[in-house]
Write an enzyme that holds these catalytic residues in place. Structure first.
Site, PDB file in Angstrom:
ATOM      1  N   SER A   1       0.807  -1.213   0.000  1.00  0.00           N
ATOM      2  CA  SER A   1       0.000   0.000   0.000  1.00  0.00           C
ATOM      3  C   SER A   1       0.845   1.271   0.000  1.00  0.00           C
ATOM      4  O   SER A   1       2.002   1.279   0.442  1.00  0.00           O
ATOM      5  CB  SER A   1      -0.933   0.020   1.214  1.00  0.00           C
ATOM      6  OG  SER A   1      -1.887  -1.010   1.138  1.00  0.00           O
ATOM      7  N   GLN A   2       0.239   2.330  -0.474  1.00  0.00           N
ATOM      8  CA  GLN A   2       0.838   3.657  -0.427  1.00  0.00           C
ATOM      9  C   GLN A   2       1.152   4.016   1.027  1.00  0.00           C
ATOM     10  O   GLN A   2       0.307   3.851   1.906  1.00  0.00           O
ATOM     11  CB  GLN A   2      -0.140   4.665  -1.012  1.00  0.00           C
ATOM     12  CG  GLN A   2       0.313   6.103  -0.989  1.00  0.00           C
ATOM     13  CD  GLN A   2      -0.774   7.034  -1.503  1.00  0.00           C
ATOM     14  OE1 GLN A   2      -1.843   6.585  -1.929  1.00  0.00           O
ATOM     15  NE2 GLN A   2      -0.515   8.324  -1.448  1.00  0.00           N
TER      16      GLN A   2
END
Length: 223
Positions: free
Chosen positions: A70-71
Site C-alpha cells: 500500500s501507499q
C-alpha cells in the site's frame, strides 16, 4: 520485539526517507510513535527488486500474487486511526509483503497477520524474521474468519476491500477496541472506515475514499 535498524551505507535512502516523512507530516500525520515506525522500517526490503528505486515514493507498488504494497500515506492514515498503543495486540487481515505488519509491530506488543496466499505468507514471515521481529506472527488463513486462537484483539485492521466487515472480526474485537477497514464495492472506490466497539454498540466514522484489492474468502489453493 521492536527493532532498531542501522542503515546500510551501500543502500542509504536517508534523503528519500526524509522526504517521505515530510510528506506524511504534510498530510497531517503527527503521532510520534507512528512517525518513528516509518523512520525505522526499511521499506526497500519489502518491495519487489524491480521497484527498488520507488521504495520511498508515496505510492502503492505491485507485489506477487496480484497484490500490492500500500501507499505509505494510506498505511499511515489507517494505522493512526487505530490509535495504537505499545500494550496492544493487533490482528491484521492481509499480510501482503509484511510491510504494514512491520509498522504495526514497531508500536504494538503483538501482531497476528493473516494471509490467504501461502507464498506471500512464507516470504513475509522470512522477511520479518530476518529483520528481527519476534512479536509478529504470520498465519496462512481465511481473513474473513479472523483468528480466534489469539483473540480478543485490541485493534483489527483490514487491508483489503469489504462490502461489509465480517461478523467474526467484530466477535474477536475486545470491548473498547477499534477496527479500521476499506468498506465498499471491491471493484470501485471504498470508504476508509473506523469502527469503535463501545458499551453502547459500534460507533462508525467514515474517513476518506481509498482503493484496495478485494478481500477474498478461503485460502488460495495454488499460490
Amino acid at each position: 520485539m521492536r527493532v532498531t535498524f542501522v542503515p546500510d551505507p551501500e543502500a542509504d535512502d536517508a534523503l528519500e526517507r526524509a522526504e517521505l516523512l515530510l510528506t506524511l507530516r504534510k498530510r497531517g500525520i503527527r503521532d510520534p510513535l507512528l512517525m518513528r515506525a516509518f523512520e525505522q522500517v526499511p521499506r526497500e526490503r519489502f518491495v519487489d527488486p524491480a521497484c527498488r528505486s520507488l521504495a520511498w515514493v508515496d505510492q502503492a507498488l505491485p507485489i506477487s500474487c496480484g497484490q500490492t504494497i500500500s501507499q505509505p500515506a494510506v498505511v499511515a492514515l489507517m494505522t493512526e486511526a487505530l490509535d495504537l498503543k505499545p500494550s496492544h495486540s493487533v490482528l491484521e487481515i492481509g499480510t501482503g509483503s509484511g510491510y504494514h505488519a512491520a509498522i504495526l509491530g514497531q508500536i504494538a506488543e503483538r501482531v497476528v497477520t493473516l494471509e490467504r496466499f501461502r507464498t506471500l505468507a512464507q516470504a513475509a514471515a522470512e522477511r520479518l524474521r530476518r529483520l528481527g521481529y519476534t512479536n509478529i506472527e504470520v498465519v496462512v488463513a481465511d481473513g474473513s474468519a479472523g483468528y480466534a486462537p489469539r483473540a480478543p484483539y485490541d485493534r483489527i485492521i483490514i487491508t483489503a476491500a469489504v462490502n461489509e466487515v465480517p461478523p467474526a472480526l467484530f466477535d474477536q474485537l475486545r470491548q473498547g477496541g477499534v477496527l479500521v477497514a476499506p468498506v465498499g464495492p471491491p471493484q470501485d472506490t471504498q470508504m476508509l472506515t473506523r469502527f469503535a466497539l463501545t458499551a453502547d454498540g459500534i460507533v462508525k466514522r467514515e474517513m476518506v475514499p481509498v482503493r484496495f484489492v478485494p478481500l477474498l474468502k478461503g485460502v488460495a489453493q495454488v499460490l
